[in-house]
Design an enzyme around this catalytic site. Structure first.
Site, PDB file in Angstrom:
ATOM      1  N   ARG A  66       0.835  -1.204   0.000  1.00  0.00           N
ATOM      2  CA  ARG A  66       0.000   0.000   0.000  1.00  0.00           C
ATOM      3  C   ARG A  66       0.868   1.252   0.000  1.00  0.00           C
ATOM      4  NH1 ARG A  66      -2.584   1.485   4.447  1.00  0.00           N
ATOM      5  NH2 ARG A  66      -4.036   2.852   3.395  1.00  0.00           N
ATOM      6  N   LYS A 129       4.188  -7.573  12.052  1.00  0.00           N
ATOM      7  CA  LYS A 129       3.423  -7.767  10.818  1.00  0.00           C
ATOM      8  C   LYS A 129       3.712  -9.133  10.195  1.00  0.00           C
ATOM      9  CE  LYS A 129       2.537  -5.682   6.311  1.00  0.00           C
ATOM     10  NZ  LYS A 129       2.233  -4.435   5.620  1.00  0.00           N
ATOM     11  N   ARG A 264      -0.451   3.624  13.059  1.00  0.00           N
ATOM     12  CA  ARG A 264       0.447   2.876  13.954  1.00  0.00           C
ATOM     13  C   ARG A 264      -0.097   2.906  15.369  1.00  0.00           C
ATOM     14  NH1 ARG A 264       2.993  -0.327  11.245  1.00  0.00           N
ATOM     15  NH2 ARG A 264       3.402   0.604   9.262  1.00  0.00           N
TER      16      ARG A 264
HETATM   17  C1  BTN Z   1       1.013  -4.092   2.278  1.00  0.00           C
HETATM   18  O1  BTN Z   1       1.454  -4.631   3.296  1.00  0.00           O
HETATM   19  O2  BTN Z   1       1.069  -2.853   2.106  1.00  0.00           O
HETATM   20  C2  BTN Z   1       0.379  -4.946   1.213  1.00  0.00           C
HETATM   21  C3  BTN Z   1       1.331  -6.001   0.733  1.00  0.00           C
HETATM   22  C4  BTN Z   1       0.737  -6.833  -0.387  1.00  0.00           C
HETATM   23  C5  BTN Z   1       1.752  -7.782  -0.971  1.00  0.00           C
HETATM   24  C6  BTN Z   1       1.127  -8.711  -1.970  1.00  0.00           C
HETATM   25  S1  BTN Z   1       2.251  -9.985  -2.435  1.00  0.00           S
HETATM   26  C7  BTN Z   1       1.190 -10.481  -3.723  1.00  0.00           C
HETATM   27  C8  BTN Z   1       0.658  -9.212  -4.355  1.00  0.00           C
HETATM   28  N1  BTN Z   1       1.588  -8.710  -5.351  1.00  0.00           N
HETATM   29  C9  BTN Z   1       2.129  -7.553  -4.990  1.00  0.00           C
HETATM   30  O3  BTN Z   1       2.977  -6.914  -5.646  1.00  0.00           O
HETATM   31  N2  BTN Z   1       1.617  -7.158  -3.819  1.00  0.00           N
HETATM   32  C10 BTN Z   1       0.667  -8.101  -3.290  1.00  0.00           C
END
Ligand code: BTN
Length: 267
Positions: A66, A129, A264
């Site tokens: 994100r 996380k 947070r």
């Molecule tokens: C976050 O923590 O901000 C979201 C992370 C999301 C990661 C997943 S891995 C599979 C899919 N492909 C990506 O590039 N991102 C999501």
């Protein structure tokens, strides 16, 4: 001699059999490497490919999170997949929260204790996380296509993780699922995806209200003091009707929508 990397056997056929009756035309694809499963499904969508698909990558070279962050993982250290789905929910609000609920509940049912959801898109194990969700959508004519990306740490990440802005509590990655669950990434995928596809169908019919209580049972922020990346702070008081975060601040009760802020806990 260094140990050979674990050869993974993905349960593509079993997932397909479980999901296809609910999502006709569904396919499963596993790639050894790609930039990002979300990026690839968005590319396919723009090229007019709107069929339901599960795309798994054993390694992503440019995984995305994100707010423009990256999702960094070395091969085998995380389970990374995206579902590309043509969807028509009457209201899209809360879809990413519903995905988080589904994944967390399934992991909890497998015996993972101490899971919590950190609004809007994080899955936490204890105070660290464990995973994240990135949802993107695109319109193609009358159709809307959703890409639901999920990343779960299977092992503790051995690469430095992107950190939130200075002044926030640093992000400590969880030890990974393998510290609490004797399943490897393909086995976790096989457990999570069929339930998730049922929940997404449920979301299409019933929307966020059907998930609100389920989220509340996993809400890792409720009752805690939190700091937003835009400087606001307050006491987290659960979620509002559309899945917005309710914060009791010195100026009163506010609702924060997930768009552009990160959150947070301060304790
Ligand atoms: C976050 O923590 O901000 C979201 C992370 C999301 C990661 C997943 S891995 C599979 C899919 N492909 C990506 O590039 N991102 C999501």
């Amino acid at each position: 001699m260094p140990a050979a990397p674990e050869r993974l056997r993905w349960p593509a056929e079993a997932i397909w059999q479980a999901v296809e009756p609910l999502w006709p035309g569904f396919t499963v694809e596993v790639l050894p490497e790609i930039d990002s499963t979300n990026t690839e499904l968005m590319r396919r969508c723009r090229a007019g490919r709107l069929e339901p698909v599960l795309l798994v990558a054993e390694h992503q070279s440019a995984g995305r999170g994100r707010l423009g962050r990256s999702w960094v993982s070395s091969p085998g250290a995380s389970l990374t997949f995206s579902l590309g789905l043509p969807m028509r929910p009457p209201d899209w609000a809360g879809l990413s929260l519903a995905v988080g609920v589904s994944v967390a509940e399934r992991l909890a049912a497998l015996g993972v204790a101490g899971l919590a959801l950190k609004w809007p898109n994080d899955l936490w194990l204890g105070a660290a996380k464990l995973g994240g969700i990135l949802i993107e959508t695109a319109s193609m004519g009358a159709q809307r296509y959703a890409v639901l990306g999920v990343g779960l740490n299977v092992r503790k990440p051995d690469l430095p993780q992107p950190q939130p802005a200075a002044g926030s509590v640093p992000l400590v990655p969880a030890a990974g699922l393998q510290s609490v669950l004797k399943l490897n990434a393909p086995q976790v995928l096989g457990q999570v995806v069929p339930a998730l596809m049922q929940d997404v169908r449920h979301f299409e019919r019933e929307g966020w209200p059907a998930f609100a209580q389920r989220f509340a049972a996993l809400d890792g922020l409720a009752g805690r003091r939190v700091l937003l990346s835009d400087g606001r702070e307050g006491l987290a008081c659960g979620l509002g009707a559309g899945g917005a975060l309710r914060l009791q601040t010195v100026d009163g009760l506010i609702e924060v929508v997930s768009g552009e802020v990160s959150v947070r806990p301060q304790d």
